[in-house]
Design a protein around this motif. Sequence first.
Motif, mmCIF file in Angstrom:
data_model
loop_
_atom_site.group_PDB
_atom_site.id
_atom_site.type_symbol
_atom_site.label_atom_id
_atom_site.label_comp_id
_atom_site.label_asym_id
_atom_site.label_seq_id
_atom_site.Cartn_x
_atom_site.Cartn_y
_atom_site.Cartn_z
ATOM 1 N N UNK A 84 0.862 -1.179 0.000
ATOM 2 C CA UNK A 84 0.000 0.000 0.000
ATOM 3 C C UNK A 84 0.898 1.229 0.000
ATOM 4 N N UNK A 85 0.405 2.339 -0.560
ATOM 5 C CA UNK A 85 1.220 3.545 -0.682
ATOM 6 C C UNK A 85 0.450 4.759 -0.185
ATOM 7 N N UNK A 86 1.036 5.434 0.825
ATOM 8 C CA UNK A 86 0.477 6.654 1.400
ATOM 9 C C UNK A 86 1.445 7.791 1.110
ATOM 10 N N UNK A 87 0.935 8.950 0.696
ATOM 11 C CA UNK A 87 1.760 10.146 0.520
ATOM 12 C C UNK A 87 1.233 11.233 1.444
ATOM 13 N N UNK A 88 2.145 12.000 2.029
ATOM 14 C CA UNK A 88 1.686 13.092 2.882
ATOM 15 C C UNK A 88 2.536 14.336 2.675
ATOM 16 N N UNK A 89 1.847 15.466 2.718
ATOM 17 C CA UNK A 89 2.493 16.789 2.760
ATOM 18 C C UNK A 89 1.654 17.617 3.733
ATOM 19 N N UNK A 90 0.807 18.556 3.243
ATOM 20 C CA UNK A 90 -0.119 19.248 4.150
ATOM 21 C C UNK A 90 -1.128 18.270 4.737
ATOM 22 N N UNK A 91 -1.567 17.338 3.909
ATOM 23 C CA UNK A 91 -2.491 16.287 4.319
ATOM 24 C C UNK A 91 -1.957 14.959 3.812
ATOM 25 N N UNK A 92 -2.640 13.884 4.191
ATOM 26 C CA UNK A 92 -2.224 12.539 3.767
ATOM 27 C C UNK A 92 -3.251 11.951 2.813
ATOM 28 N N UNK A 93 -2.779 11.235 1.815
ATOM 29 C CA UNK A 93 -3.651 10.601 0.832
ATOM 30 C C UNK A 93 -3.215 9.163 0.601
ATOM 31 N N UNK A 94 -4.199 8.302 0.381
ATOM 32 C CA UNK A 94 -3.915 6.922 -0.010
ATOM 33 C C UNK A 94 -3.780 6.886 -1.529
ATOM 34 N N UNK A 95 -2.561 6.730 -2.005
ATOM 35 C CA UNK A 95 -2.355 6.618 -3.450
ATOM 36 C C UNK A 95 -2.690 5.224 -3.949
ATOM 37 N N UNK A 96 -2.551 4.248 -3.059
ATOM 38 C CA UNK A 96 -2.930 2.886 -3.431
ATOM 39 C C UNK A 96 -3.231 2.096 -2.167
ATOM 40 N N UNK A 97 -4.449 1.561 -2.071
ATOM 41 C CA UNK A 97 -4.780 0.663 -0.979
ATOM 42 C C UNK A 97 -3.956 -0.617 -1.116
#
Length: 500
Positions: free
Chosen positions: A199-212
């Motif tokens: 799984x891939x999570x990216x974060x900067x100001x907020x966090x997003x799931x790029x891939x479950x």
Amino acid sequence: MVSQFRAVAVAVIAALCLTACGAASDDSASPTYDKAQTMNPQGGQPGPPATGELADEAPGEQAASNQPVSTFAVDVDTASYGYAKRQLLSGQRPATNTIRPEEFVNSFQQGYRQPSGDGFAVSADGARLPRTHRNSSDTARLLRVGLQTRAEPEGQRLDASLTFVVDVSGSMAEPGKLDLVKSGLHTLVDQLRTTDSVALIAYSDEADVLRQMTPVRDRSALHGAIDRLRVAGSTNLEAGLRLGYETARKSFRSGSTNRVILLSDGLPNVGTTNATSLVREVQEAAAKQITMMGVGVGSDYGDKFMEELADKGDGYVVYVSDAAEASKVFVEQLPATLAVRALDAKAQVEFDAAAVASYRLIGYENRTLSASAFRNDRVDGGEVGPGHAVTALYALHLRSGAEGHLADVRVRWQDPRTREPSEQTLSVTVASLEREFSAAAPQVQVCYAAAYFAEVLRASRYAEEVQLDDLLRLAERLSEGDKQVAELADVIQAATKFYR
């Protein structure tokens, strides 16, 4: 060139996924720090700390008659040495509070024998201190305690569910940060089993799931998610880590290796910017068998933040400065396997007060445990992977005329599958420390050089017992045919301009 870069880069990511160890200190035995005195910049003695910086003082020796037992959580982090090395070689003086001697020592191969089964092989040796060591008496000795796990046979490991939490804030735009991470992730996806998941999570100001959580057999979807990693915004590490653990919990696979891997420069500036508030969540996840790993990157690096998170999450943290460092540290030293050899590993040395007057464990201050915690399996220890070595270095003073029994070394751990505890014990004699320093095993001499170099860098009271010129000559003498030690000599040489 691209393929070569990717091959090196994957070693960073693979090692983080494929190796794990960690530790957590017991609140009942928290170490005490004093502000270090400012020392004059002569010879190898440290100068004053940098502006606004206070040196952490190493705890003093313990009287064996009052406190014969030394207990600590096992750990093989090396980030402190890697980060100090980068700074010194680039002409910067490292902050004293980023220097941890045990991580300097554990950065070097020791050559311990491996056990035939799971758990640890235990070894102990040592020597008198070198003649160049200041204020050394005839009773002073160095004890090296070594713990070694068995390497994993190729092809034997559990499937893995890996949740990557990637920092994509503005500071990750520095060359050697996000580009190395992306290239490594691409190559890793190509090399993992089809039965593994990512799984891939990216974060900067907020966090997003790029891939479950996605089976690796769907490689194209994972590659597409990696390609969407873009630098932008501030650093909300709290949001990234929370979302990463939430994702890992939802996709937890029983009987598999479940990990959250944080890739960051460890410099949050949005949300919670103190690791303390995140520690409980990391601890709870570790108790549910979701462990954490971390890799630090970049010239600006939040060392303390990353270390505390990884320690509390039964994890491992390492610092990587560039592709060459990645190749040397991970390709050559760490096994490419997801197996775990020991959970909640703890070490204990019980000194014989009839032979030992006093002793000092060099480093491990934030991993110290109370003696009673050793057999308390509710107290967190460290997770240790296959083929890992753990070294603890003790400086001690014998009683006059001491002979015979010196100490008992114990290590305790839990089986990764059954959680059943096991122990291994080794008895050590005074005679094993009687050899002159120059006749000791080369690895013992390297441990001494690395540990006391760290004492100089952190401006501890023990820094005035050595001179950098002596440590440099020792490292140069031991460096023949050993690239690691040759590099240590280069780092010590770079330090001389700050501590002379």
